[in-house]
Write a protein that holds these residues in place. Sequence first.
Motif, short mmCIF file in Angstrom:
data_model
loop_
_atom_site.label_atom_id
_atom_site.label_comp_id
_atom_site.label_asym_id
_atom_site.label_seq_id
_atom_site.Cartn_x
_atom_site.Cartn_y
_atom_site.Cartn_z
N PHE A 85 0.18 8.32 11.60
CA PHE A 85 -0.16 8.29 10.18
C PHE A 85 1.07 8.16 9.29
CE2 PHE A 85 -4.25 9.98 11.66
CZ PHE A 85 -5.10 9.15 10.95
N TRP A 86 2.16 8.84 9.63
CA TRP A 86 3.36 8.76 8.81
C TRP A 86 3.95 7.35 8.82
CZ3 TRP A 86 5.97 13.84 10.81
CH2 TRP A 86 5.42 14.93 10.14
N THR A 87 3.90 6.67 9.96
CA THR A 87 4.48 5.33 10.03
C THR A 87 3.53 4.25 9.54
OG1 THR A 87 3.82 5.09 12.36
CG2 THR A 87 6.05 5.90 11.92
N LYS A 88 2.24 4.49 9.61
CA LYS A 88 1.28 3.47 9.18
C LYS A 88 1.21 3.36 7.66
CE LYS A 88 -3.33 1.73 9.54
NZ LYS A 88 -4.54 1.62 10.25
N GLY A 89 1.05 4.48 6.97
CA GLY A 89 0.94 4.41 5.52
C GLY A 89 1.64 5.54 4.80
N GLN A 114 12.13 8.23 12.88
CA GLN A 114 12.15 9.22 11.80
C GLN A 114 10.93 10.14 11.89
OE1 GLN A 114 12.67 6.15 8.69
NE2 GLN A 114 14.06 7.64 7.75
N ALA A 115 9.77 9.57 12.22
CA ALA A 115 8.56 10.38 12.33
C ALA A 115 8.69 11.40 13.46
CB ALA A 115 7.34 9.49 12.55
N ILE A 116 9.26 10.99 14.57
CA ILE A 116 9.47 11.91 15.69
C ILE A 116 10.45 13.01 15.29
CG2 ILE A 116 10.45 12.11 18.02
CD1 ILE A 116 9.23 9.26 18.53
#
Length: 166
Positions: A85-89, A114-116
């Motif tokens: 979700f963080w990388t999608k939108g 970055q999300a990881i």
Amino acid sequence: MEINFPRTGLGRRLASWVYDALVVVAFSMVTTVFFLFSVQGLIALDLLTLGNAIDVSDLIESNLILEVIRGTLLVGVNCAFFVYFWTKGGQTIGMRSWRLKVQNLDGSNISIKQAIIRVLTSLLGLGNLLVIIDFKNKRALQDYAAKTEIITLTKEENKRIYQSLD
């Protein structure tokens, strides 16, 4: 015309965290059921035996390898939720409800790396407490570690982002 949205304080972050915690619990329950059925299937195929265990749950709890697999699966599924979700939108389900968005400092979407980093340094949400100390910049531990920020969107912008994902 570029709009600068304000960074998000602790209250909205925690409210979003509660919403997302409910989703994570649901994902964990579904993952656990899937794992229990998988182990039961292995028993039915005679690839695994109950041994001295009373049932499948007892077998998993008494077998270190199965416990590690279950734990790894739960952590992996829950981390994948946030990373996706963080990388999608830039928004999880809870963030969308509270009109929050995670982004790079330049406003672009964050990368998988970055999300990881955000997931690993959030400390199950406790990283957000840094916002209390860093009240001027309103950045949490995971924001500094991943070089990101969380902003509060207007209703219109939140709706625009949501509709652009279709």
